[in-house]
Design an enzyme around this catalytic site. Structure first.
Site, mmCIF file in Angstrom:
data_model
loop_
_atom_site.group_PDB
_atom_site.id
_atom_site.type_symbol
_atom_site.label_atom_id
_atom_site.label_comp_id
_atom_site.label_asym_id
_atom_site.label_seq_id
_atom_site.Cartn_x
_atom_site.Cartn_y
_atom_site.Cartn_z
ATOM 1 N N TYR A 9 -3.683 -3.458 5.976
ATOM 2 C CA TYR A 9 -2.919 -2.226 6.619
ATOM 3 C C TYR A 9 -3.396 -0.847 5.900
ATOM 4 O O TYR A 9 -3.530 0.107 6.708
ATOM 5 C CB TYR A 9 -1.015 -2.504 6.580
ATOM 6 C CG TYR A 9 -0.203 -1.684 7.384
ATOM 7 C CD1 TYR A 9 -0.522 -1.751 8.644
ATOM 8 C CD2 TYR A 9 0.495 -0.709 6.598
ATOM 9 C CE1 TYR A 9 0.627 -0.764 9.238
ATOM 10 C CE2 TYR A 9 1.273 0.166 7.387
ATOM 11 C CZ TYR A 9 1.271 0.112 8.855
ATOM 12 O OH TYR A 9 2.333 0.924 9.268
ATOM 13 N N SER A 46 0.165 6.022 7.957
ATOM 14 C CA SER A 46 1.202 5.531 7.121
ATOM 15 C C SER A 46 0.915 6.078 5.524
ATOM 16 O O SER A 46 -0.375 6.059 5.108
ATOM 17 C CB SER A 46 1.063 4.060 7.059
ATOM 18 O OG SER A 46 1.827 3.607 6.310
#
Lengths: 83, 261
Positions: B172, B159
């Site tokens: 994350y 990501s």
């Protein structure tokens, strides 16, 4: 599960065949041969672990082959692990 | 909606519906990027195992879609967070597809947000376990057959959160940055066996994971002025899996509409 037929001879046969696949000359193969001298590296050993799992059902991890010097040491460790 | 954002209708490979390429496993394959990736790989000729944890109906729908266009797929249930699950999932995929998985797409992921000062251990652990540790374990297990086959493809779904700061996403970000660093390390370990390991780093993509975000506001900050669609990530993954990418390894392909450029 390891098969009851995981004998030293069976392991030797699988290991020798795999080593040939890694480019080791057949006349250099023996139980006394030093792994380093055969130019076998850690990735080869990782692949050999897969071969042993596929062919003999023996799961070998990195720690299992730590400190080995010769091909014979390797074979003995595999046989011991299968027992 | 412009043409670029419309997912192409999957079609069978020109050689026909017979799957001739290596079996693939896509974790988190029931929805979003994973479902689009499963469809894309099946359309490219790979038999595909659609991994899922709880969305049975959605996973079966993906399988049915693939079968409808002549592809081959099976749904494989399992929680990638569970220790030992990687063996069960890969074994079930191999059994369902008839051969060992040589294409692994580590896509399963969760997002637990919270400022660093407030994020609890459970949120941190769940995020790291699912997004990072599970990918490591599955890759570890899958690499043996790939080494033996002298062929393999691992694609990790990272990501841009792992590349640039995003307040409220410490876990994350850490997981995805870790995943991308893991990608390059694993890649150099196995490159000489014909196995490639790459990552994609999606920006904001329209999926369930971003459905709670202010998408209009986010779109204004993206040079492409829109969020991405799952099939646009799937296309990048399918490229990295393809023979065309045989010399691409250890890299992260950013697919974010220019957001991080």
């Amino acid at each position: 599960m390891p098969s009851p037929t995981v004998t030293a001879d069976a392991v030797e046969s699988v290991v020798f065949e795999a080593l040939k696949g890694f480019g080791v000359e057949e006349d250099l193969l023996s139980r006394e041969a030093e792994v380093v001298a055969l130019d076998i590296d850690s990735l080869d050993l990782a692949e050999l672990a897969q071969v042993l799992d596929d062919e003999l059902g023996v799961e070998i991890k990195g720690d299992d082959v730590k400190g080995i010097t010769t091909v014979g040491d390797l074979i003995d460790r595999v046989v011991a692990k299968a027992a | 909606m412009s043409i670029a954002t419309t997912e192409p209708t999957p079609t069978a490979p020109q050689s026909g519906p017979v799957a001739t390429k290596a079996p693939a496993l896509v974790t988190g394959g029931s929805r979003g990027i994973g479902a689009a990736t499963a469809r894309a790989l099946a359309a490219a000729g790979h038999p595909v195992a659609v991994g899922y944890r709880s969305a049975t109906d959605e996973a079966l729908a993906v399988v049915a879609e693939i079968e409808a266009f002549g592809g081959r797929a099976v749904a494989i249930q399992g929680d990638v967070r569970a220790p030992g699950a990687e063996a069960a999932i890969l074994d079930a995929a191999a059994e369902g597809l008839g051969d060992k998985v040589l294409v692994l797409v580590n896509n399963a992921g969760i997002r637990v947000d919270g400022l660093t000062a407030q994020l609890d251990d459970d949120g941190w652990d769940a995020t790291l376990d699912t997004n990072l540790t599970a990918a490591f374990r599955l890759t570890r297990r899958a690499l043996g057959p790939m080494l033996r086959a002298r062929y393999g493809r691992v694609v990790n779904v990272g990501s841009i959160a792992g590349l640039r700061a995003n307040p409220g996403q410490p876990a994350y970000a850490a997981a995805k940055a870790g995943l991308m660093a893991f990608t390059s390390t694993a890649a150099v370990e196995v490159a000489r066996r014909g196995v490639t390991v790459n990552a994609v780093a999606p920006g904001f993509i329209e999926t369930d994971m971003t459905s709670d975000l202010p998408t209009d506001e986010i779109a204004r900050s993206i040079p492409a002025r829109r969020l991405g669609q799952p099939h646009e990530i799937a296309a990048a993954i399918a490229f990295l899996v393809s023979d065309a990418a045989s010399y691409v390894t250890g890299t992260t392909l950013v697919v974010d509409g220019g957001l991080s450029a």
